[in-house]
Write an enzyme that holds these catalytic residues in place. Structure first.
Site: not given
Length: 458
Positions: A34-35, A183, A185, A336, A415
């Site tokens: 996904k990343s 982080s 992100q 995650d 998740r």
């Protein structure tokens, strides 16, 4: 395998029960990372020319990023086996005609906030009920230092949330920013803003996080460097006003998705599976390390490098697990995957202790509270702390399960849903889950994959 709507007025909501159905066997693949999928689309949209992407995760989150980039001028097309992106160049984003709805995708909104921050456009981002509760302040702070202006909704506890409007500044102001919390992100948002910012934008990372942005930026031709200072900090420097070249990208399988069949195979007696073509980047592979430390029979086979990323087939056999103290410093490499690790800990011998996980309280849900509540419902001995869980496992004995009328709550978190689906396979009576529909955001066909491993959801 069946699932049924729980609310006739909201057909997207699907409850399902997952129960034991014998050993898991076979060779499978999982959806693309996904990343990497998000970043492949974004950087391809900023390149000049045509990029080709194979293996892209076609979940709702990534498709939301694709739709947002289309709204800002990129041409993105789905082919039979790949995706084509016709980039518009760094600085080429166009003003969208309306607000951009990013559904449940926190990654999309945070990365795109950075992208827009150094362009002379104004963009409003919206999301679903879950995303609209997630705080955006940690991204807003550094991007505001670069000159972007933000208007947000303020939550009841004073946090900046969606709907959110970004008014970019061009030229933006290059900054040196030390991440207060690990982080990937936030780091990536700053670097994306830095692409269209004159001068050098620098991010100081005291604790390493997933490094896909740095690796892919370099692959697209950006002038980016990473150094380690005397204190062990990663210093990431990006020269702005970049010109990116189009690429051919192969997205490996997502280790966060592989986590669910891997843990299921470790826990279900007699299981023996291979999960093929999984990314094992060290900044993402912490769960596999922890499971091996717990005694898991898990090994990497056919190791290779694809598009600059390390990839392997993961061979997993049922194992007796033992509880451990999970080091807090490994959290960024498996943040995650903790929900499904908690399930593994619930079946291990002895006590598993986790800490340093305050980040889990501001994910798609409060994952510490949701997992503690659900595992307690299944009979697990669990103590919730402010920054982690302490779990005393059942020593391999099946969990009690939940009666059909008492569904485990997912809080619209994909998740959480998949973690309790795995838990259902090692219970006495199965587990009813209130809503499996969120799994489409990251793992389309998740229940079909369990069926392919000779499991059942009924």
């Amino acid at each position: 395998m069946t699932s049924k709507p729980t609310d006739q007025t909201t057909l997207a909501v699907k409850s399902a029960s997952f129960a034991p159905a014998g050993p898991l066997t076979g060779r499978i693949t999982v959806p693309g990372d996904k990343s990497i999928s998000h970043r492949s689309l974004i950087l391809s949209a900023l390149a000049i020319g045509k990029s080709e992407i194979t293996g892209l995760l076609e979940g709702e989150d990534v498709l939301a990023t694709a739709a947002a980039l289309r709204a800002m001028g990129a041409r993105i097309e789905k082919n039979d086996t790949s995706w084509t992106v016709h980039g518009i160049g760094v600085g080429g984003l166009m003003q969208p005609e309306s607000a951009i709805d990013l559904g449940n995708s926190g990654t999309s909104v945070r990365l795109l906030m950075g992208l827009v921050a150094s362009h002379d456009i104004s963009v409003t981002f919206t999301g679903d009920a879950s995303l609209s509760k997630r705080p955006m302040g940690r991204v807003i702070d550094p991007l505001s230092d670069m000159g972007a202006d933000f208007t947000t909704r303020t939550s009841s506890d004073g946090k900046a949330c969606l709907p959110l409007t970004v008014r970019g500044l061009c030229p933006a102001i290059p900054i040196e920013y030390r991440l207060p919390v690990a982080s990937a992100q936030v780091k990536s948002a700053i670097l994306l803003a830095g692409l269209n910012t004159p001068g050098i934008t620098q991010v100081i990372e005291p604790v390493p996080t997933r490094d896909h942005s740095e690796t892919m930026l370099k692959g697209f031709g950006a002038d980016i460097s990473v150094e380690i200072d005397k204190d062990g900090n990663r210093i990431i420097s990006l020269v702005g006003e970049a010109e990116l070249a189009p690429q051919t990208i192969t997205v490996p399988g997502d280790p966060s998705s592989a986590a669910f069949p891997v843990v299921a195979a470790l826990l279900v007696p007699g299981s023996d599976i291979v999960v093929e073509n999984v990314g094992i980047n060290p900044t993402r592979a912490g769960l596999f390390t922890v499971l091996q430390q717990m005694g898991g029979n898990l090994r990497f086979e056919n190791q290779r490098t694809v598009g600059g990323e390390p990839v392997a087939d993961i061979h997993v056999k049922h194992s007796k697990l033992t509880g451990i103290d999970v080091p807090a410093d490994i959290a960024p490499s498996m943040i995650d995957e903790f929900p499904v690790l908690f399930v593994a800990a619930g079946l291990a011998e002895g006590k598993t202790t986790t800490s340093g996980l305050s980040e889990l309280r501001v994910k798609e849900s409060d994952r510490l509270s949701q997992m503690a509540e659900g595992l307690s419902l299944l009979g697990v001995n669990i103590t919730e702390k402010e920054d982690g869980l302490v779990i005393t496992g059942s020593d391999g004995k099946p969990l009690t399960g939940s009666a059909n009328e008492i569904a485990v709550k997912t809080a619209l978190d994909h998740r959480i849903a998949m973690s309790f689906a795995v838990a259902g396979l090692i219970t006495e009576t199965g587990v009813m889950i209130d809503d499996m529909s969120p799994t489409e955001t990251s793992f389309p066909g998740f229940t079909d994959l369990l069926a392919a491993l000779q499991c059942s959801a009924k």
